[in-house]
Design a protein around this motif. Sequence first.
Motif, mmCIF file in Angstrom:
data_model
loop_
_atom_site.group_PDB
_atom_site.id
_atom_site.type_symbol
_atom_site.label_atom_id
_atom_site.label_comp_id
_atom_site.label_asym_id
_atom_site.label_seq_id
_atom_site.Cartn_x
_atom_site.Cartn_y
_atom_site.Cartn_z
ATOM 1 N N LEU A 3 0.819 -1.215 0.000
ATOM 2 C CA LEU A 3 0.000 0.000 0.000
ATOM 3 C C LEU A 3 0.853 1.265 0.000
ATOM 4 N N LEU A 4 1.933 1.259 0.757
ATOM 5 C CA LEU A 4 2.824 2.420 0.772
ATOM 6 C C LEU A 4 3.420 2.663 -0.614
ATOM 7 N N GLU A 5 3.782 1.586 -1.290
ATOM 8 C CA GLU A 5 4.315 1.720 -2.648
ATOM 9 C C GLU A 5 3.275 2.311 -3.588
ATOM 10 N N LYS A 6 2.045 1.829 -3.483
ATOM 11 C CA LYS A 6 0.974 2.354 -4.338
ATOM 12 C C LYS A 6 0.716 3.829 -4.038
ATOM 13 N N ALA A 7 0.703 4.169 -2.759
ATOM 14 C CA ALA A 7 0.437 5.558 -2.362
ATOM 15 C C ALA A 7 1.552 6.485 -2.841
ATOM 16 N N CYS A 8 2.804 6.051 -2.675
ATOM 17 C CA CYS A 8 3.928 6.882 -3.105
ATOM 18 C C CYS A 8 3.941 7.054 -4.621
ATOM 19 N N ALA A 9 3.506 6.020 -5.333
ATOM 20 C CA ALA A 9 3.460 6.090 -6.796
ATOM 21 C C ALA A 9 2.449 7.131 -7.275
ATOM 22 N N LYS A 10 1.463 7.467 -6.422
ATOM 23 C CA LYS A 10 0.458 8.470 -6.780
ATOM 24 C C LYS A 10 0.943 9.898 -6.545
ATOM 25 N N CYS A 11 2.096 10.034 -5.917
ATOM 26 C CA CYS A 11 2.643 11.371 -5.645
ATOM 27 C C CYS A 11 3.303 11.939 -6.894
ATOM 28 N N ASP A 12 2.929 13.145 -7.247
ATOM 29 C CA ASP A 12 3.663 13.904 -8.256
ATOM 30 C C ASP A 12 4.668 14.733 -7.476
ATOM 31 N N GLU A 13 5.926 14.305 -7.492
ATOM 32 C CA GLU A 13 6.902 14.872 -6.560
ATOM 33 C C GLU A 13 7.219 16.338 -6.812
ATOM 34 N N ASP A 14 6.840 16.859 -7.966
ATOM 35 C CA ASP A 14 7.024 18.291 -8.199
ATOM 36 C C ASP A 14 5.952 19.103 -7.466
ATOM 37 N N ILE A 15 4.879 18.415 -7.076
ATOM 38 C CA ILE A 15 3.757 19.090 -6.420
ATOM 39 C C ILE A 15 3.606 18.631 -4.976
ATOM 40 N N ILE A 16 3.644 17.329 -4.772
ATOM 41 C CA ILE A 16 3.416 16.759 -3.442
ATOM 42 C C ILE A 16 4.265 15.504 -3.296
ATOM 43 N N ASP A 17 4.905 15.326 -2.155
ATOM 44 C CA ASP A 17 5.742 14.136 -2.008
ATOM 45 C C ASP A 17 5.464 13.385 -0.711
ATOM 46 N N ASN A 18 4.334 13.694 -0.070
ATOM 47 C CA ASN A 18 4.031 12.965 1.163
ATOM 48 C C ASN A 18 2.564 12.541 1.227
ATOM 49 N N LEU A 19 2.253 11.753 2.233
ATOM 50 C CA LEU A 19 0.975 11.054 2.307
ATOM 51 C C LEU A 19 0.134 11.507 3.494
ATOM 52 N N CYS A 20 -1.161 11.262 3.377
ATOM 53 C CA CYS A 20 -2.102 11.423 4.488
ATOM 54 C C CYS A 20 -2.529 10.018 4.905
ATOM 55 N N ILE A 21 -2.270 9.664 6.156
ATOM 56 C CA ILE A 21 -2.694 8.367 6.684
ATOM 57 C C ILE A 21 -3.792 8.604 7.712
ATOM 58 N N ILE A 22 -4.901 7.902 7.547
ATOM 59 C CA ILE A 22 -6.040 8.046 8.463
ATOM 60 C C ILE A 22 -6.281 6.734 9.194
ATOM 61 N N PHE A 23 -6.257 6.797 10.518
ATOM 62 C CA PHE A 23 -6.653 5.658 11.342
ATOM 63 C C PHE A 23 -8.062 5.930 11.856
ATOM 64 N N ASP A 24 -9.005 5.106 11.436
ATOM 65 C CA ASP A 24 -10.392 5.236 11.896
ATOM 66 C C ASP A 24 -10.605 4.258 13.045
ATOM 67 N N LEU A 25 -10.835 4.797 14.250
ATOM 68 C CA LEU A 25 -10.967 3.968 15.452
ATOM 69 C C LEU A 25 -12.420 3.783 15.866
ATOM 70 N N ASN A 26 -13.331 3.917 14.929
ATOM 71 C CA ASN A 26 -14.743 3.653 15.216
ATOM 72 C C ASN A 26 -14.907 2.194 15.661
ATOM 73 N N ASP A 27 -15.628 1.977 16.761
ATOM 74 C CA ASP A 27 -15.850 0.630 17.327
ATOM 75 C C ASP A 27 -14.545 -0.054 17.734
ATOM 76 N N PHE A 28 -13.559 0.729 18.137
ATOM 77 C CA PHE A 28 -12.253 0.200 18.549
ATOM 78 C C PHE A 28 -12.366 -0.595 19.847
ATOM 79 N N SER A 29 -11.646 -1.727 19.896
ATOM 80 C CA SER A 29 -11.567 -2.527 21.128
ATOM 81 C C SER A 29 -10.131 -3.020 21.298
ATOM 82 N N THR A 30 -9.848 -3.648 22.423
ATOM 83 C CA THR A 30 -8.473 -4.096 22.694
ATOM 84 C C THR A 30 -7.997 -5.129 21.667
#
Length: 227
Positions: free
Chosen positions: A127-154
Amino acid sequence: MATPNGNNPRLICEDAFKELKSRCQILFDAEPAQHMTDASLKRFLRAFQSADEAFKMVIKCNKWRREFNVSSLSEEDEDIKQEISTGKALLLRHRDYLGRPILYISARKHNVYERDIDKLTKFIVYLLEKACAKCDEDIIDNLCIIFDLNDFSTSNMDYQFVKNLIWLLSRHYPERLGICLIINAPVLFYGCWTVIKPWMSTITTSKVVFADEKKLCEFIHPDMLPD
């Protein structure tokens, strides 16, 4: 804090970059498969501060990529195919407001007692490889990672996975994390956070944002997220 185009604002020394590029060019000429772009070299230099340390980490990263067979990872791999089917993590087709690719992780779809850490790590690298491949490095070179903790348990809290992700981002994908949004965090998770936070550098910690809906709207439209 990101610059208006989302790229890292930390300046690099041009002389240090020229030194790093010169040293790496000898390596790349001898083995073209190890080639990295100037943007990649600059990320290593920003992360590791000196040409000497950055060069060492470039060598280690390329060694890891060969040994991990990163270039051969695909959705046809049975381990990756199995992880995709869980829906626990995916690369969204939308981007955040700064144009960063979004890697979305749904904690409730993950069970620490049922996972294979090696297969999971392979999936995250894919997934990191796919996400980095979507970066146009002249415009953007980093990612947004979202952790959704809805209904989170141990049973969803996987410390080894989090350690692996931090290690990957710091060693082999340096400066690729632009922002990490933690949404729908229950009180239970704040105890987990006290364990996780010391594993990260101050710079990385500053990129982690606990976001309610109002805060989330500063980065993306909530309708972008899966149900």
